[in-house]
Design an enzyme around this catalytic site. Sequence first.
Site, short mmCIF file in Angstrom:
data_model
loop_
_atom_site.label_atom_id
_atom_site.label_comp_id
_atom_site.label_asym_id
_atom_site.label_seq_id
_atom_site.Cartn_x
_atom_site.Cartn_y
_atom_site.Cartn_z
N ASP A 1 70.70 43.87 121.90
CA ASP A 1 69.82 42.71 122.07
C ASP A 1 70.71 41.47 122.24
O ASP A 1 71.93 41.53 122.10
CB ASP A 1 68.83 42.55 120.90
CG ASP A 1 67.58 41.76 121.34
OD1 ASP A 1 67.64 41.08 122.37
OD2 ASP A 1 66.57 41.81 120.63
C1 NOJ Z 1 65.77 38.81 122.61
C2 NOJ Z 1 64.58 39.70 122.37
O1 NOJ Z 1 64.62 40.21 121.06
C3 NOJ Z 1 64.50 40.84 123.35
O2 NOJ Z 1 63.31 41.56 123.13
C4 NOJ Z 1 64.57 40.32 124.76
O3 NOJ Z 1 64.40 41.37 125.66
C5 NOJ Z 1 65.92 39.65 124.92
N1 NOJ Z 1 65.99 38.52 124.02
C6 NOJ Z 1 66.18 39.19 126.34
O4 NOJ Z 1 65.41 38.13 126.66
#
Ligand code: NOJ
Length: 746
Positions: free
Chosen positions: A284
């Site tokens: 993430d």
């Molecule tokens: C953080 C989020 O937790 C995740 O779900 C998302 O896909 C990413 N950012 C990218 O934007």
Amino acid sequence: MKNKIVLLLLILTHTTTLSSQNYEVEIETLLKKMTLEEKVGQMNQYTGFFDVTGPAPADGDNKAKYDDIRNGRVGSMLNVRGAKQIREMQKLAVENSRLGIPILFGMDVIHGHKTIFPIPLAEAASWDLEAIEKAARVAAIEATAEGIHWTFAPMVDISRDARWGRVMEGAGEDPFLGSKIAVARVKGFQGDDLTASNTLAACVKHFAAYGFAESGKDYNTADIGSSTLHNVVLPPFKAAAEAGALTFMNSFNELNGIPATGDKYLQRDILKGEWGYDGMVVSDWGSITEMIAHGYAEDGKHAAFLAADAGSDMDMESHLYKLHLKELVEAGELDIAHIDDAVRRILRVKFKLGLFEDPYKYSDELREKNLLLHPDHMNAALDVAKKSIVLLKNENNFLPLAKTGKKIALIGPLGDDKTSPLGNWRLASDDGTASSVLEGLQSYAGNSIQFSKGINFASDPIHFVHELKINTEDRTGITEAVELAKGMDVVIMALGEHGVQSGEGRSRAHLGLPGLQQELLEAVYAVNKNIVLVLMNGRPLTIDWADKNLPAIVETWHLGSKSGNAIAQVIYGDYNPSGKLPMTFPKTIGQVPIYYNTKNTGRPGPIDLVFWSHYIDETNAPLYPFGHGLSYSDFSYSELNVARLAMSNSISVKLLLTNNSKVDGNEVVQLYIRDRVASVTRPIKELKGFEKVFLKAGETKQIQFTLTESELGFYNNQGKFIFEKGDFDIMVGGSSVGGLADTIKL
Ligand code: NOJ
């Protein structure tokens, strides 16, 4: 001529089959040509320069990123969109880098792209797998027309805690429903031909247990036992992997002391080991770096080692793989086999999508021009929006309203809001593009509609990325709203959460109507009790007062582009509501986490004494249970017949469903089981089947389910799936509470 065409078709089909069979060989050939730096480059993902969906990267240096792309040091980009923009960036990689490996372009396409569908929690309330799959398909068609290859969806995190803002992005609290929906979404995004230019690679997230953040606070620690992990958290991930999801994303949270990004047990042992998953895992946003703050990694180098060693194949925006992996391998600290394995997985996704055959195949400006916001997409959005609405309360058939001759007041800050219904995840859509409740109601000309906001939601201008400043002081509009309500036949109140009040980083410690809305509601109620509450929100709310006092409550979540039209159709009975809650509504926040598939405990009660599992100041019962949802039809269940299928551990369940009303309608028939005694205790109810059934007025249908060992078994504390014989309660009904029941011995 005809023969020639057939021959050509045969050759083409053969070539396609061959190339898909051959990509493993091609991957190996390519891998042999790659330098260590190029391999690490494939494991590096940067954010683009349009939208930022996480904390802004410290360096923010676009030039350096462009250089890295030219030098083959970037495997993927996120947050870049536009057929032209992506073509240009792709060109940088394909035409300048030594091996010309195409970049994979990703974006959070969560509930629609330009045409916005209901938030995922709302869609889950439809229990309509076909409609959910269609919504994901339309999102894929639009996003791929903008050049995007990969979405960071579906989020399949199960959550029992309405305080957690991201419940809006998932399918609610139940692993069975969650698994079915996960599969529908993967199928919708990916379609049935991976090499088609409208295939959007899915990313199943967040692996794992992100939805179990303690106290519902986003990014917080998850500490759960083996039984919950295997029986509740993991099933939707497994189902999505089996459905062919091309990628996974790991998670910000730690699970039982290990940050998920560095968790070998989750990624190597379970996902890539036991489940034999051959797709890739992306971290993430910055979650590799965050292992330092977690207290798990000493520094960036250590964090990079831990993540790569544990099976995180791609680094989203930590920039740590790029900085340290080469050095770690050269020093003999990190096994090169891990790098090769990660690169293989990343290249496999690119091969499967056909990007090596044509890296620009998604960048077609004509498609982009023709497909975004296509009328068919809007119709599909309206269809799912209607199906996602849940009728929570409808005393004395207060709804539907007559279409003519009524004086109606619409009151509330969300009544004319054209942005909130778009929800939180809507990177490609424009503010103010949803139909509002007011517009929806006005499209029915037979009644007079007057509108008053009553209060403003926010005291500051609102923007997607900024925190909403809730108005808690300015009451100036309340008097006007109260005056308007006087003498009206009906008051429709549009209240709830602003579209950006749920979602990532939007945990709440209070679950009531935010700001001055409860005050407004009670002030209006004092002069007119004929109120329909239209709730718009991204999570269950505590609306005990409204439930006690108002005749009708309609849960409309954040329904997307066609929100107002869908709501009006339900209010006027042109659509008979059929949604059922995918998440329990608590009476009060003190009951949270609250969920239907709880354990019995040793002291289930109720007894007259104090010493049983309960609260002394509130009942155990929720306000609205999981699976609850009313209809304008009146359904009844009868003649439950439960029988063991000969010579097997399977059970046949039959029942009759009757529509006793004069209105055609859909009912979601729900099948629950309870395994009475087991070597690891089982919940008092577990959903194991459901069917959405359409019944004409007065019609009766027989409904049938079969339960096999895979529904009747469970994971033991070693993570092994087992089936144990014994007594099973079988329950069917239109909600997780009540219905018909029988017990059978296996
Ligand atoms: C953080 C989020 O937790 C995740 O779900 C998302 O896909 C990413 N950012 C990218 O934007």
